[in-house]
Scaffold this motif. Sequence first.
Motif, mmCIF file in Angstrom:
data_model
loop_
_atom_site.group_PDB
_atom_site.id
_atom_site.type_symbol
_atom_site.label_atom_id
_atom_site.label_comp_id
_atom_site.label_asym_id
_atom_site.label_seq_id
_atom_site.Cartn_x
_atom_site.Cartn_y
_atom_site.Cartn_z
ATOM 1 N N THR A 400 54.572 67.281 40.920
ATOM 2 C CA THR A 400 54.286 65.718 40.545
ATOM 3 C C THR A 400 53.051 65.457 39.871
ATOM 4 N N ARG A 401 52.901 66.431 38.882
ATOM 5 C CA ARG A 401 51.969 66.074 37.789
ATOM 6 C C ARG A 401 52.303 64.735 37.038
ATOM 7 N N ALA A 402 53.467 64.545 36.837
ATOM 8 C CA ALA A 402 54.141 63.438 36.405
ATOM 9 C C ALA A 402 55.463 63.329 37.030
ATOM 10 N N ARG A 403 55.935 62.081 37.150
ATOM 11 C CA ARG A 403 57.236 62.040 37.924
ATOM 12 C C ARG A 403 58.261 62.469 37.378
ATOM 13 N N PRO A 404 59.084 63.595 38.112
ATOM 14 C CA PRO A 404 60.169 64.351 37.616
ATOM 15 C C PRO A 404 61.353 63.161 37.499
ATOM 16 N N ALA A 405 62.417 63.261 36.680
ATOM 17 C CA ALA A 405 63.520 62.101 36.593
ATOM 18 C C ALA A 405 64.380 62.479 37.679
ATOM 19 N N ALA A 406 64.242 63.684 38.256
ATOM 20 C CA ALA A 406 65.451 64.046 39.450
ATOM 21 C C ALA A 406 64.699 63.512 40.725
ATOM 22 N N MET A 407 63.530 63.090 40.729
ATOM 23 C CA MET A 407 62.836 62.676 42.172
ATOM 24 C C MET A 407 62.777 61.228 42.167
ATOM 25 N N PRO A 408 63.434 60.481 43.078
ATOM 26 C CA PRO A 408 63.279 59.121 43.502
ATOM 27 C C PRO A 408 61.941 58.574 43.291
ATOM 28 N N VAL A 409 61.838 57.197 42.758
ATOM 29 C CA VAL A 409 60.339 56.828 42.726
ATOM 30 C C VAL A 409 59.767 56.702 44.077
ATOM 31 N N PRO A 410 60.417 56.274 45.115
ATOM 32 C CA PRO A 410 59.595 56.123 46.367
ATOM 33 C C PRO A 410 59.213 57.346 46.970
ATOM 34 N N ASN A 411 60.059 58.333 46.625
ATOM 35 C CA ASN A 411 59.724 59.833 46.994
ATOM 36 C C ASN A 411 58.328 60.476 46.208
ATOM 37 N N TYR A 412 58.379 59.928 44.930
ATOM 38 C CA TYR A 412 57.255 60.471 44.015
ATOM 39 C C TYR A 412 55.854 59.806 44.702
ATOM 40 N N ILE A 413 56.063 58.450 44.991
ATOM 41 C CA ILE A 413 54.914 57.820 45.224
ATOM 42 C C ILE A 413 54.379 58.165 46.496
ATOM 43 N N ALA A 414 55.278 58.494 47.602
ATOM 44 C CA ALA A 414 54.916 59.179 48.678
ATOM 45 C C ALA A 414 54.232 60.439 48.674
ATOM 46 N N ASN A 415 54.695 61.148 47.877
ATOM 47 C CA ASN A 415 54.168 62.746 47.422
ATOM 48 C C ASN A 415 52.722 62.632 46.901
ATOM 49 N N ARG A 416 52.504 61.643 46.105
ATOM 50 C CA ARG A 416 51.388 61.513 45.254
ATOM 51 C C ARG A 416 50.123 60.925 46.360
ATOM 52 N N ALA A 417 50.846 60.073 47.134
ATOM 53 C CA ALA A 417 49.984 59.463 48.276
ATOM 54 C C ALA A 417 49.585 60.228 49.222
ATOM 55 N N PHE A 418 50.308 61.205 49.584
ATOM 56 C CA PHE A 418 49.914 62.392 50.463
ATOM 57 C C PHE A 418 49.007 63.483 49.891
ATOM 58 N N ALA A 419 49.200 63.521 48.781
ATOM 59 C CA ALA A 419 48.198 64.511 48.140
ATOM 60 C C ALA A 419 46.769 63.747 47.955
ATOM 61 N N ALA A 420 46.835 62.570 47.469
ATOM 62 C CA ALA A 420 45.644 61.926 47.685
ATOM 63 C C ALA A 420 44.953 61.990 48.841
ATOM 64 N N MET A 421 45.517 61.996 49.950
ATOM 65 C CA MET A 421 44.870 62.027 51.301
ATOM 66 C C MET A 421 44.331 63.034 51.601
ATOM 67 N N ALA A 422 45.226 64.304 51.123
ATOM 68 C CA ALA A 422 44.647 65.560 51.386
ATOM 69 C C ALA A 422 43.443 65.669 50.438
ATOM 70 N N HIS A 423 43.275 65.377 49.434
ATOM 71 C CA HIS A 423 42.222 65.477 48.432
ATOM 72 C C HIS A 423 40.891 64.687 49.175
ATOM 73 N N ALA A 424 40.996 63.377 49.656
ATOM 74 C CA ALA A 424 40.182 62.728 50.219
ATOM 75 C C ALA A 424 39.595 63.297 51.517
ATOM 76 N N MET A 425 40.459 63.960 52.467
ATOM 77 C CA MET A 425 40.029 64.102 53.655
ATOM 78 C C MET A 425 39.510 65.804 53.598
ATOM 79 N N HIS A 426 39.971 66.479 52.645
ATOM 80 C CA HIS A 426 39.726 67.876 52.748
ATOM 81 C C HIS A 426 39.288 68.347 51.360
ATOM 82 N N GLY A 427 39.065 67.442 50.401
ATOM 83 C CA GLY A 427 38.488 67.944 49.113
ATOM 84 C C GLY A 427 39.353 69.030 48.337
ATOM 85 N N ILE A 428 40.648 69.007 48.664
ATOM 86 C CA ILE A 428 41.404 69.779 48.126
ATOM 87 C C ILE A 428 42.309 69.105 46.827
ATOM 88 N N PRO A 429 41.941 69.582 45.496
ATOM 89 C CA PRO A 429 42.428 68.836 44.336
ATOM 90 C C PRO A 429 43.825 69.179 43.933
#
Length: 518
Positions: A400-429
């Motif tokens: 998910t560095r960029a949205r893959p064509a095979a991944m639906p937009v809601p799934n991509y947004i959810a994945n990036r949101a979860f990754a942002a939470m992990a970065h904010a809560m745990h400092g893992i980029p």
Amino acid sequence: MNADPGSARADGALRGPLPREDEDSHGGRSPGRAAAARGGAAGRKYVVEEVNRALVAAAGRPRTVLDVGCGIGLNGAAIRRTGARVTGIEIAPDALARAGAALDEVVAADITSDDAVRGALGDRRFDLLLFADVLEHTADPLAVLRRFLPHLEEDGHVIVSLPNVAAWPVRLGLLAGRFDYAPSGILDDAHLRFFTRASAIRLIERAGLEVLRVAQNPMIVRAAKELILRGLGSGGDPTDLARSLPYKAYHALVRPLEDVVAERAPGLLAFQNVIVARKPPRPRRMRLTVGMLTMDEEGSIGAMIGEIRKVAPDAEILCVDSSTRDRTPEIAARLGARVLRQVPPRGHGPAMELLMYSAAARGELLIYLDCDFTYPAENIAELRRLVEEEGADVVNCARTRARPAAMPVPNYIANRAFAAMAHAMHGIPTCDVHSGMRAYRCSVIRAFDFDGEGDALPIDTLLFPAKCGYRVVEMPIEYNERVGTSKLRKLAGTVWTMIRLLRALPVGARLGDRYERR
């Protein structure tokens, strides 16, 4: 309240009592004699014996353990319950008898003698070496530590617990002009060396080991040990207190808060420093397992195994299969895969837990991917190279560095949101905490006790290593159209993602400074 908490010293630590003429030829009090004090009648020297909680929590799920100076076997017995085969090494007769009933095997040997250790162990090697409050009883802790390293597996781990001479009660005593030895505790009169947190770490590093993380048992409630023991009574057996209701209530209700507080100032508030280290990885060819979770994949399993064979012909292919409607397991087995059935299906988390620990039980490197062609098998070669040649411990394939064509937009947004939470809560980029394709050094899997109950286990298996000193590499990959239907449980996955992000907060250290994005 711990069994035998003192401190050790090599490299800048303090010397304890000078040796007497009746002590052993190594110039210090024999650890066997110190251990003998834990035994029978003389065993009342230690009125309380308990499990070293931080040490046991750091052990993970090793296959084989050598508990050096095992005493009566409390720590080894606790780790044995994870499925490990635990061998103790001890010299005190009374301790040997009790440890023999608690562990798989106990051998009698003087840990300060090269010949005795070689004679007892031969060429045996272990996943994990434990030194639980034993090195401080030896005149040369560094020599003892090095003596056992030939018995450590490749990438094997060492856990050393050493009492902290810089704990606040000792500091207050020094300010008042007191440094008085006691029958037990940090200033135990059987200790020959005393360590701070920093000098304990230097000891481990001088032995040629890589320090991964340092945990601690807190010195807060424990400072009132004598008052507590007078109020509760010590009982007839040194393990009585650890079985009492007040002790269990303390660990359930108070100890978690103590751990949080002690983590803020461990040099002052640690009773014992528990150091997790390992034999540094070296470049080498590793036994590879390629794993997949399968469930009614008859349309893709044969072709997927064929793709894996092209890039990793020497790999063992492992399928954890929950199929109920087609011939997926029969096809996989006919094509040479090892198939573990999980029927009725228990969900993604339990299946992934079974896959990871089954691979780690007999392999050195696990690469897993989905069986639906979303993750290209051609990535296996690069993942393998990163672990075998560059020394990565975990490789996370980011979709998910960029949205893959095979991944639906809601799934991509959810994945990036979860990754942002992990970065904010745990400092893992990271940009992908749910990737279905990763590589793991199997010794890293065994270093943790992952709980697969529920969904979103990839949160734990990424964050725990990243926060505990292991080298994690994240590389971008293509994400392709799926063959077959998705088994993703979106609501359950979302709930479990949040649960796991919160539960990972106390694990390791924030920021994960060994997390590398490619």
